[in-house]
Design a protein around this motif. Structure first.
Motif, PDB file in Angstrom:
ATOM      1  N   PRO A 236      99.993 103.010  51.711  1.00  0.00           N
ATOM      2  CA  PRO A 236     100.482 101.879  50.920  1.00  0.00           C
ATOM      3  C   PRO A 236     101.181 102.257  49.612  1.00  0.00           C
ATOM      4  CG  PRO A 236      98.080 101.731  51.318  1.00  0.00           C
ATOM      5  CD  PRO A 236      98.546 103.043  51.851  1.00  0.00           C
ATOM      6  N   GLY A 237     100.845 103.407  49.015  1.00  0.00           N
ATOM      7  CA  GLY A 237     101.443 103.723  47.705  1.00  0.00           C
ATOM      8  C   GLY A 237     100.764 102.926  46.599  1.00  0.00           C
ATOM      9  N   GLY A 238     101.240 103.090  45.361  1.00  0.00           N
ATOM     10  CA  GLY A 238     100.602 102.385  44.235  1.00  0.00           C
ATOM     11  C   GLY A 238     101.025 100.927  44.195  1.00  0.00           C
ATOM     12  N   CYS A 239     100.445 100.173  43.297  1.00  0.00           N
ATOM     13  CA  CYS A 239     100.930  98.803  43.111  1.00  0.00           C
ATOM     14  C   CYS A 239     100.791  98.442  41.640  1.00  0.00           C
ATOM     15  CB  CYS A 239     100.206  97.820  44.021  1.00  0.00           C
ATOM     16  SG  CYS A 239      98.632  97.277  43.453  1.00  0.00           S
ATOM     17  N   ALA A 240     101.187  97.226  41.285  1.00  0.00           N
ATOM     18  CA  ALA A 240     101.264  96.851  39.867  1.00  0.00           C
ATOM     19  C   ALA A 240      99.929  97.019  39.139  1.00  0.00           C
ATOM     20  CB  ALA A 240     101.754  95.412  39.756  1.00  0.00           C
ATOM     21  N   ILE A 241      98.795  96.851  39.840  1.00  0.00           N
ATOM     22  CA  ILE A 241      97.516  96.859  39.114  1.00  0.00           C
ATOM     23  C   ILE A 241      96.825  98.224  39.080  1.00  0.00           C
ATOM     24  CG2 ILE A 241      97.115  94.386  39.444  1.00  0.00           C
ATOM     25  CD1 ILE A 241      95.136  95.041  41.660  1.00  0.00           C
ATOM     26  N   GLY A 242      97.369  99.205  39.800  1.00  0.00           N
ATOM     27  CA  GLY A 242      96.753 100.528  39.737  1.00  0.00           C
ATOM     28  C   GLY A 242      97.178 101.411  40.904  1.00  0.00           C
ATOM     29  N   ALA A 243      96.630 102.640  40.953  1.00  0.00           N
ATOM     30  CA  ALA A 243      97.022 103.617  41.974  1.00  0.00           C
ATOM     31  C   ALA A 243      96.524 103.206  43.358  1.00  0.00           C
ATOM     32  CB  ALA A 243      96.476 104.988  41.604  1.00  0.00           C
ATOM     33  N   ARG A 244      95.322 102.674  43.431  1.00  0.00           N
ATOM     34  CA  ARG A 244      94.732 102.141  44.652  1.00  0.00           C
ATOM     35  C   ARG A 244      94.838 103.090  45.858  1.00  0.00           C
ATOM     36  NH1 ARG A 244      96.018  95.893  45.166  1.00  0.00           N
ATOM     37  NH2 ARG A 244      94.049  95.974  46.278  1.00  0.00           N
ATOM     38  N   PRO A 245      94.136 104.237  45.784  1.00  0.00           N
ATOM     39  CA  PRO A 245      94.168 105.180  46.905  1.00  0.00           C
ATOM     40  C   PRO A 245      93.404 104.640  48.117  1.00  0.00           C
ATOM     41  CG  PRO A 245      92.571 105.877  45.258  1.00  0.00           C
ATOM     42  CD  PRO A 245      93.256 104.665  44.699  1.00  0.00           C
ATOM     43  N   ILE A 246      93.545 105.314  49.287  1.00  0.00           N
ATOM     44  CA  ILE A 246      92.754 104.930  50.465  1.00  0.00           C
ATOM     45  C   ILE A 246      91.915 106.115  50.970  1.00  0.00           C
ATOM     46  CG2 ILE A 246      94.250 103.021  51.210  1.00  0.00           C
ATOM     47  CD1 ILE A 246      95.232 105.031  53.463  1.00  0.00           C
ATOM     48  N   ASN A 247      91.572 107.029  50.028  1.00  0.00           N
ATOM     49  CA  ASN A 247      90.817 108.224  50.429  1.00  0.00           C
ATOM     50  C   ASN A 247      89.462 107.888  51.059  1.00  0.00           C
ATOM     51  OD1 ASN A 247      90.424 107.385  47.662  1.00  0.00           O
ATOM     52  ND2 ASN A 247      89.070 109.120  47.401  1.00  0.00           N
ATOM     53  N   PHE A 248      88.814 106.784  50.625  1.00  0.00           N
ATOM     54  CA  PHE A 248      87.507 106.433  51.223  1.00  0.00           C
ATOM     55  C   PHE A 248      87.678 106.026  52.690  1.00  0.00           C
ATOM     56  CE2 PHE A 248      86.103 104.651  46.806  1.00  0.00           C
ATOM     57  CZ  PHE A 248      86.035 105.938  46.302  1.00  0.00           C
ATOM     58  N   HIS A 249      88.767 105.314  52.982  1.00  0.00           N
ATOM     59  CA  HIS A 249      89.015 104.893  54.363  1.00  0.00           C
ATOM     60  C   HIS A 249      89.149 106.146  55.248  1.00  0.00           C
ATOM     61  CE1 HIS A 249      90.798 100.769  53.052  1.00  0.00           C
ATOM     62  NE2 HIS A 249      90.513 101.418  51.948  1.00  0.00           N
ATOM     63  N   ILE A 250      89.941 107.100  54.745  1.00  0.00           N
ATOM     64  CA  ILE A 250      90.232 108.301  55.532  1.00  0.00           C
ATOM     65  C   ILE A 250      88.981 109.172  55.673  1.00  0.00           C
ATOM     66  CG2 ILE A 250      91.572 110.461  55.470  1.00  0.00           C
ATOM     67  CD1 ILE A 250      93.890 108.710  54.369  1.00  0.00           C
ATOM     68  N   MET A 251      88.256 109.355  54.559  1.00  0.00           N
ATOM     69  CA  MET A 251      87.019 110.156  54.596  1.00  0.00           C
ATOM     70  C   MET A 251      86.041 109.553  55.616  1.00  0.00           C
ATOM     71  SD  MET A 251      83.694 109.503  53.369  1.00  0.00           S
ATOM     72  CE  MET A 251      83.939 108.209  52.175  1.00  0.00           C
ATOM     73  N   GLY A 252      85.904 108.249  55.616  1.00  0.00           N
ATOM     74  CA  GLY A 252      84.964 107.583  56.524  1.00  0.00           C
ATOM     75  C   GLY A 252      85.368 107.773  57.982  1.00  0.00           C
ATOM     76  N   LEU A 253      86.665 107.621  58.251  1.00  0.00           N
ATOM     77  CA  LEU A 253      87.134 107.792  59.640  1.00  0.00           C
ATOM     78  C   LEU A 253      86.886 109.226  60.101  1.00  0.00           C
ATOM     79  CD1 LEU A 253      90.457 105.738  59.433  1.00  0.00           C
ATOM     80  CD2 LEU A 253      88.379 105.113  60.698  1.00  0.00           C
ATOM     81  N   GLU A 254      87.103 110.187  59.201  1.00  0.00           N
ATOM     82  CA  GLU A 254      86.863 111.592  59.572  1.00  0.00           C
ATOM     83  C   GLU A 254      85.385 111.810  59.894  1.00  0.00           C
ATOM     84  OE1 GLU A 254      90.689 113.699  57.361  1.00  0.00           O
ATOM     85  OE2 GLU A 254      88.762 113.664  56.292  1.00  0.00           O
ATOM     86  N   ARG A 255      84.512 111.112  59.163  1.00  0.00           N
ATOM     87  CA  ARG A 255      83.063 111.230  59.449  1.00  0.00           C
ATOM     88  C   ARG A 255      82.738 110.704  60.849  1.00  0.00           C
ATOM     89  NH1 ARG A 255      79.567 113.980  56.431  1.00  0.00           N
ATOM     90  NH2 ARG A 255      77.963 112.387  56.532  1.00  0.00           N
ATOM     91  N   LEU A 256      83.591 109.815  61.366  1.00  0.00           N
ATOM     92  CA  LEU A 256      83.360 109.281  62.716  1.00  0.00           C
ATOM     93  C   LEU A 256      84.049 110.139  63.785  1.00  0.00           C
ATOM     94  CD1 LEU A 256      83.915 105.464  61.947  1.00  0.00           C
ATOM     95  CD2 LEU A 256      81.735 106.646  62.185  1.00  0.00           C
ATOM     96  N   GLY A 257      84.682 111.241  63.349  1.00  0.00           N
ATOM     97  CA  GLY A 257      85.282 112.178  64.306  1.00  0.00           C
ATOM     98  C   GLY A 257      86.793 112.065  64.422  1.00  0.00           C
ATOM     99  N   VAL A 258      87.411 111.207  63.644  1.00  0.00           N
ATOM    100  CA  VAL A 258      88.861 110.994  63.728  1.00  0.00           C
ATOM    101  C   VAL A 258      89.587 112.119  62.993  1.00  0.00           C
ATOM    102  CG1 VAL A 258      90.729 109.429  63.006  1.00  0.00           C
ATOM    103  CG2 VAL A 258      88.561 108.485  63.851  1.00  0.00           C
ATOM    104  N   THR A 259      90.727 112.551  63.533  1.00  0.00           N
ATOM    105  CA  THR A 259      91.579 113.506  62.829  1.00  0.00           C
ATOM    106  C   THR A 259      92.682 112.710  62.137  1.00  0.00           C
ATOM    107  OG1 THR A 259      91.173 115.097  64.566  1.00  0.00           O
ATOM    108  CG2 THR A 259      93.048 115.556  63.137  1.00  0.00           C
TER     109      THR A 259
END
Ligand code: EPU
Length: 426
Positions: free
Chosen positions: A113-136
């Motif tokens: 998604p990239g940043g937006c007006a209110i902040g950087a808003r990363p999605i690292n938690f989404h990705i970390m969680g999916l990796e914990r479920l075995g996703v590459t």
């Protein structure tokens, strides 16, 4: 582009009906991707963001039909599993298709998604969680390209900070995983409860609704949903604050007072009388506040639910600009969510920013003056509307497409309450 004109200084009186919640509608639409078939979503708000999400779903091959506030989505035949940059860049919540697409098809490619007006808003938690479920997950060319051979496997996932869409994405990813997934320090916003109810209604096995520990026992398949979207608590809070700031009294209907514990306490602190039923909230000034012309200043600190919502920070600041004392507003969720301050200054507000803190020196209920101002993001814009309603004279708010992302029939609803407000071409 359109602008909004407000002739302020008129107290608002009457009833206003609340629409379905934007931030529940978006994950619920994404969740329909989990099961092939025709899903029914009721109390669906008609907003710029919900329309964008429908376009994203149609781009994936979903067939949609809308009748009044009922949206049906047929997710039987999908064409591909990619959410392109052109759609994601206009609405970050598009990232919500990542979890359900992976769960059903084992692959998904979604633009970052990239940043937006209110902040950087990363999605690292989404990705970390999916990796914990075995996703590459590969990050390439501005996209997250995620895949898994076989099924996802349940695991324990801990959030550093409770993330609303992160929790929603991982809930949707794990319902069809093998074994049990536990989400710890999960977000507890009511919109997540709405999603849990929908998923359980489709055959999922999720325990811990409304708590920070969600336990998901994977199932092999889900069936299409027939589900209703909860009332929008942020729209509810916005109208309560608008009525209060205008010096009026009124009732917000078709809402859920239980979803606004923190705001209602703060409004009582300001000197308002608040009366609740199961589905309505009435607001007005107490006799003491009326007689003494006193609007008490109340500090707020934004926190994950059930703390004070960041999505109602800007609106409360507009009310505090009309108080008779000084307060401190501490924004702890997003690093750049004071964009409304410079615009409120143009209307006579006295607000000083120091990092995550804003110190608001109230000017009294009649202390603001209308001015031309600029909408910068959705909630910042609604604080300018509130200030404009309370201010004497004419306020012109440009770039109101921000408001249309999250407030259904704003002009009609405000007009019903007695406001003098209309749209014009810029
Ligand atoms: N965060 C990370 N990494 C992540 C995810 C989040 O560091 O992977 C951080 C964020 O930067 C932020 C905090 O965690 O500091 C919480 O962010 P969260 O993930 O909860 O926000 P979100 O899910 O992106 C939703 C709402 C927002 C609302 C926030 C906070 C939707 C579609 N959006 O965003 O709504 O402000 O939760 O309550 O549900 C709005 O409606 O105007 C709006 C911005």
């Amino acid at each position: 582009m359109e602008k909004l004109i407000i002739e302020g200084g008129r107290p608002l009186y009457g009833d206003v009906r609340i629409s379905g919640a934007k931030n529940a509608a978006l994950p619920l639409m994404a969740a329909t991707l989990l099961a092939p078939g025709k899903h029914i979503l009721r109390n669906m708000p008609d907003l710029r963001d919900t329309r964008t999400f429908v376009r994203l779903m149609e781009n994936l091959g979903v067939e949609s039909e809308r009748s009044g506030d009922v949206l049906s989505l047929d997710t039987t035949n999908l064409l591909h599993t990619e959410a392109p940059y052109e759609l994601v860049k206009t609405m970050r919540a598009s990232v919500l298709v990542l979890g359900p697409l992976l769960a059903r098809f084992g692959k998904a490619k979604v633009s970052l998604p990239g940043g937006c007006a209110i902040g950087a808003r990363p999605i690292n938690f989404h990705i970390m969680g999916l990796e914990r479920l075995g996703v590459t997950c590969k990050l390439e060319g501005g996209y997250v390209d995620a895949s898994i051979a076989g099924q996802m496997k349940g695991n324990v996932i801990y959030f550093d900070i409770p993330s609303v869409t992160g929790t929603e994405n991982l809930l949707m990813a794990s319902v069809l995983a093998e074994g049990t997934t536990v989400l710890k320090n999960a977000a507890r916003e009511p919109e997540i409860g709405n999603l849990v109810d929908m998923l359980n209604g489709m055959g999922a096995k999720i325990e811990g609704r409304d708590t920070d520990k969600l336990t998901i026992h994977g199932v092999t398949h889900l069936t299409p949903a027939d589900c209703s979207i909860i009332p929008d608590r942020i729209e509810t809070g916005t109208y309560l604050i608008a009525i209060a700031a205008s010096g009026g009294a009124g009732t917000v209907t078709n809402c859920n007072p239980a979803h606004l514990p923190s705001l209602l306490e703060k409004l009582r602190g300001v000197g308002l009388t608040i009366t609740e039923t199961d589905t309505t909230i009435s607001v007005g000034w107490s006799d003491h506040a009326k007689k003494q012309q006193v609007v008490r200043s109340v500090d707020i600190k934004t926190m994950p639910y059930p703390g004070y919502p960041t999505d109602l920070q800007a609106q409360f600041m507009a009310l505090m600009a009309l108080s008779t004392d000084t307060c401190v507003i501490n924004e702890t969720i997003f690093e750049n969510r004071f964009m409304h301050v410079a615009e409120l200054h143009r209307m006579g507000a006295k607000i000083r920013i120091d990092g995550h803190f804003a110190v608001v020196t109230g000017q009294g209920l009649n202390g603001l003056n209308g001015a031309p101002v600029m909408a910068t993001d959705l909630r910042a814009s609604s604080s300018l509307v509130i200030a404009g309603l309370a201010a004497s004279g004419r306020t012109e708010i440009s770039r109101i497409y921000h408001l249309e992302r999250g407030y259904e029939n704003l002009v009609d609803k405000l007009t019903t309450l007695g406001a003098k407000v209309w749209k014009e071409q810029e």
